[in-house]
Design a protein around this motif. Sequence first.
Motif, mmCIF file in Angstrom:
data_model
loop_
_atom_site.group_PDB
_atom_site.id
_atom_site.type_symbol
_atom_site.label_atom_id
_atom_site.label_comp_id
_atom_site.label_asym_id
_atom_site.label_seq_id
_atom_site.Cartn_x
_atom_site.Cartn_y
_atom_site.Cartn_z
ATOM 1 N N VAL A 46 40.113 35.042 42.262
ATOM 2 C CA VAL A 46 39.585 34.088 43.246
ATOM 3 C C VAL A 46 38.392 34.695 43.975
ATOM 4 O O VAL A 46 37.374 34.027 44.189
ATOM 5 C CB VAL A 46 40.699 33.662 44.233
ATOM 6 N N ASN A 47 38.500 35.949 44.354
ATOM 7 C CA ASN A 47 37.390 36.607 45.048
ATOM 8 C C ASN A 47 36.178 36.796 44.135
ATOM 9 O O ASN A 47 35.044 36.801 44.591
ATOM 10 C CB ASN A 47 37.838 37.939 45.630
ATOM 11 N N ARG A 48 36.436 36.950 42.850
ATOM 12 C CA ARG A 48 35.353 37.144 41.893
ATOM 13 C C ARG A 48 34.570 35.849 41.630
ATOM 14 O O ARG A 48 33.367 35.883 41.430
ATOM 15 C CB ARG A 48 35.936 37.661 40.576
ATOM 16 N N VAL A 49 35.265 34.703 41.631
ATOM 17 C CA VAL A 49 34.627 33.455 41.203
ATOM 18 C C VAL A 49 34.208 32.539 42.351
ATOM 19 O O VAL A 49 33.620 31.494 42.106
ATOM 20 C CB VAL A 49 35.549 32.666 40.246
ATOM 21 N N LYS A 50 34.464 32.908 43.579
ATOM 22 C CA LYS A 50 34.228 31.980 44.692
ATOM 23 C C LYS A 50 32.769 31.600 44.888
ATOM 24 O O LYS A 50 32.477 30.541 45.419
ATOM 25 C CB LYS A 50 34.795 32.550 45.988
ATOM 26 N N ASN A 51 31.846 32.405 44.442
ATOM 27 C CA ASN A 51 30.419 32.116 44.624
ATOM 28 C C ASN A 51 29.751 31.580 43.359
ATOM 29 O O ASN A 51 28.541 31.712 43.193
ATOM 30 C CB ASN A 51 29.690 33.373 45.101
ATOM 31 N N GLU A 52 30.523 30.955 42.479
ATOM 32 C CA GLU A 52 29.973 30.438 41.222
ATOM 33 C C GLU A 52 29.153 29.167 41.402
ATOM 34 O O GLU A 52 28.439 28.761 40.497
ATOM 35 C CB GLU A 52 31.099 30.169 40.220
ATOM 36 N N ALA A 56 33.533 22.560 40.331
ATOM 37 C CA ALA A 56 33.821 22.525 38.892
ATOM 38 C C ALA A 56 33.506 23.870 38.234
ATOM 39 O O ALA A 56 34.262 24.347 37.376
ATOM 40 C CB ALA A 56 33.038 21.407 38.224
ATOM 41 N N LEU A 57 32.399 24.480 38.630
ATOM 42 C CA LEU A 57 32.047 25.790 38.076
ATOM 43 C C LEU A 57 33.025 26.871 38.535
ATOM 44 O O LEU A 57 33.369 27.768 37.761
ATOM 45 C CB LEU A 57 30.619 26.169 38.479
ATOM 46 N N VAL A 58 33.478 26.799 39.786
ATOM 47 C CA VAL A 58 34.454 27.763 40.296
ATOM 48 C C VAL A 58 35.767 27.640 39.508
ATOM 49 O O VAL A 58 36.352 28.638 39.093
ATOM 50 C CB VAL A 58 34.698 27.560 41.811
#
Length: 118
Positions: A46-52, A56-58
Motif C-alpha cells: 500500500v505504501n509503495r503504490v499510493k502515489n501511482e 484505478a492505477l493504484v
Amino acid sequence: MAVKSRQRGISIVTLIFILAILAAVGSIVLKALPSALEYQAVLKAVNRVKNEGTPALVRSAFDRAASIDDIKSITGKDLTIAKEGEETVVSFSYTKEFHMFGPAWLLMKYDGRSRPGR
C-alpha cells in the motif's frame, strides 16, 4: 540420626500442564504468524503504490504487487482511496478466520492505512 533432604523440582503433572499450555500457544502462533506476515506485506505494498495516480492505477499497481508478494487476503478493489489535502491515502480492512479445534475459531481483524509522506 538421618537428615531428611528435600527434593526440589517440578512434578510430572506440572510438567505435562506446562507442555500443554506451550502446545496450545504454539498452535495459535503457527496459524496466526503467516497471516501477520501477510498483513505486513499488504502495508508495504500500500505504501509503495499510493502515489501511482488515479484510484484505478493504484488498484492495478496493488494487484501487481499482491501477485508478487503472494497476498491473497485482499485485492485492489478492497482498497479505500481518498485525498487528504494534497496527499493520497490508501486504507484497507479485512478479517481472517482460522479453525482451531472443535467449535473454536480464531478471528483476526486487520486494519491499516498508508503512511503520510513520500
